[in-house]
Design a protein around this motif. Structure first.
Motif, PDB file in Angstrom:
ATOM      1  N   ASP A 142      -1.042  -2.313  -1.139  1.00 47.01           N
ATOM      2  CA  ASP A 142      -0.300  -2.740   0.049  1.00 47.01           C
ATOM      3  C   ASP A 142      -0.945  -2.284   1.360  1.00 47.01           C
ATOM      4  O   ASP A 142      -0.384  -2.487   2.431  1.00 47.01           O
ATOM      5  CB  ASP A 142       1.147  -2.255  -0.025  1.00 47.01           C
ATOM      6  N   LYS A 143      -2.150  -1.700   1.280  1.00 48.02           N
ATOM      7  CA  LYS A 143      -2.825  -1.212   2.488  1.00 48.02           C
ATOM      8  C   LYS A 143      -4.169  -1.901   2.728  1.00 48.02           C
ATOM      9  O   LYS A 143      -4.970  -1.425   3.532  1.00 48.02           O
ATOM     10  CB  LYS A 143      -3.050   0.306   2.392  1.00 48.02           C
TER      11      LYS A 143
ATOM     12  N   TYR B 143     -10.034   7.106   5.728  1.00 48.82           N
ATOM     13  CA  TYR B 143      -8.982   6.088   5.583  1.00 48.82           C
ATOM     14  C   TYR B 143      -7.960   6.557   4.536  1.00 48.82           C
ATOM     15  O   TYR B 143      -6.748   6.476   4.766  1.00 48.82           O
ATOM     16  CB  TYR B 143      -9.579   4.757   5.123  1.00 48.82           C
TER      17      TYR B 143
ATOM     18  N   GLU C  93      -7.884  -0.581  16.176  1.00 50.40           N
ATOM     19  CA  GLU C  93      -8.103  -2.026  16.337  1.00 50.40           C
ATOM     20  C   GLU C  93      -9.571  -2.435  16.199  1.00 50.40           C
ATOM     21  O   GLU C  93      -9.879  -3.562  15.821  1.00 50.40           O
ATOM     22  CB  GLU C  93      -7.552  -2.494  17.684  1.00 50.40           C
TER      23      GLU C  93
ATOM     24  N   LEU D 152      -3.967   7.475   5.011  1.00 49.25           N
ATOM     25  CA  LEU D 152      -2.962   6.742   4.235  1.00 49.25           C
ATOM     26  C   LEU D 152      -2.178   7.657   3.289  1.00 49.25           C
ATOM     27  O   LEU D 152      -1.371   7.184   2.491  1.00 49.25           O
ATOM     28  CB  LEU D 152      -3.635   5.610   3.439  1.00 49.25           C
TER      29      LEU D 152
ATOM     30  N   SER E 229     -10.668  -3.262   8.313  1.00 51.69           N
ATOM     31  CA  SER E 229      -9.469  -2.952   7.534  1.00 51.69           C
ATOM     32  C   SER E 229      -9.891  -2.112   6.329  1.00 51.69           C
ATOM     33  O   SER E 229     -11.077  -2.063   5.961  1.00 51.69           O
ATOM     34  CB  SER E 229      -8.793  -4.239   7.059  1.00 51.69           C
TER      35      SER E 229
ATOM     36  N   TRP F  84      -4.622  -2.669   6.404  1.00 47.63           N
ATOM     37  CA  TRP F  84      -4.384  -1.557   7.316  1.00 47.63           C
ATOM     38  C   TRP F  84      -5.682  -1.150   8.005  1.00 47.63           C
ATOM     39  O   TRP F  84      -6.758  -1.143   7.405  1.00 47.63           O
ATOM     40  CB  TRP F  84      -3.811  -0.372   6.536  1.00 47.63           C
ATOM     41  N   LYS F  85      -5.583  -0.826   9.299  1.00 48.49           N
ATOM     42  CA  LYS F  85      -6.724  -0.356  10.091  1.00 48.49           C
ATOM     43  C   LYS F  85      -6.323   0.921  10.817  1.00 48.49           C
ATOM     44  O   LYS F  85      -5.231   0.976  11.385  1.00 48.49           O
ATOM     45  CB  LYS F  85      -7.122  -1.385  11.152  1.00 48.49           C
ATOM     46  N   PRO F  86      -7.221   1.913  10.878  1.00 43.66           N
ATOM     47  CA  PRO F  86      -6.900   3.117  11.646  1.00 43.66           C
ATOM     48  C   PRO F  86      -7.007   2.893  13.155  1.00 43.66           C
ATOM     49  O   PRO F  86      -6.468   3.672  13.937  1.00 43.66           O
ATOM     50  CB  PRO F  86      -7.943   4.129  11.176  1.00 43.66           C
TER      51      PRO F  86
END
Length: 173
Positions: A28-29, A144, A36, A148, A40, A32-34
């Motif tokens: 589900d990640k 990352y 902009e 998470l 990802s 996701w990006k730390p």
């Protein structure tokens, strides 16, 4: 030992460690990006999976056209990443041993618009990109995972979450 044999031995030791990192990415990640400006999590994992095989295929010809470096695919799921990783591992195991020391020492060229943008021994390029670049992105991926709240695998030494495999094996013996 040839240059390729030495490089393959290092690669074989590092591939299972990289797999452990990739397997920990939560499904589900993937997007996701730390930040902009960052890739990802899925794009970075896919890049980690692709780099070794993509690099060994890339150096088969001389010269080669410089690729577009900014296009990182967004995988649909972790299975796509692991399948890409398995294909990448197979490509290295197949192609790297075929490079004798003469080909590894040959000046290899990457060109753009008819001009050399890189000229170095093929083996040096493989060490820089197939291995060092790979390790750099594995380190990036560990950040990352930490952000998470995923346990970070040990690589050479312990992480804050676990001991390296050799130490784990010694404790269970």
């Amino acid at each position: 030992m040839t240059i390729a044999e030495s490089m393959l031995a290092e690669f074989e030791a590092q591939a299972p460690i990289t797999r452990r990192f990739l397997e920990r990415l939560p499904e589900d990640k993937l997007v996701w990006k730390p930040h902009e400006k960052s890739m990802s999590a899925g794009q970075l994992a896919y890049h980690l999976a692709f780099v070794p095989g993509g690099t060994i295929r890339f150096v088969q010809n001389n010269p080669v056209q410089a690729p577009e470096f900014a296009n990182f695919p967004q995988p649909a799921d972790r299975q796509e990443i692991l399948k890409t990783f398995d294909e990448s591992i197979a490509a290295v195991r197949d192609l790297l041993p075929k490079l004798d020391d003469a080909r590894m020492s040959e000046i290899w060229r990457m060109v753009s618009k008819g001009h050399d943008v890189l000229a170095q021994p093929r083996g040096e390029f493989l060490r820089d990109v197939m291995l060092s670049h790979w390790y750099q992105h594995r380190g990036q991926f560990s950040v990352y995972l930490r952000l998470l709240h995923v346990a970070v695998p040990a690589s050479w030494g312990p992480s804050a979450d676990e001991q390296p495999l050799f130490a784990q094996q010694a404790q269970s013996a």
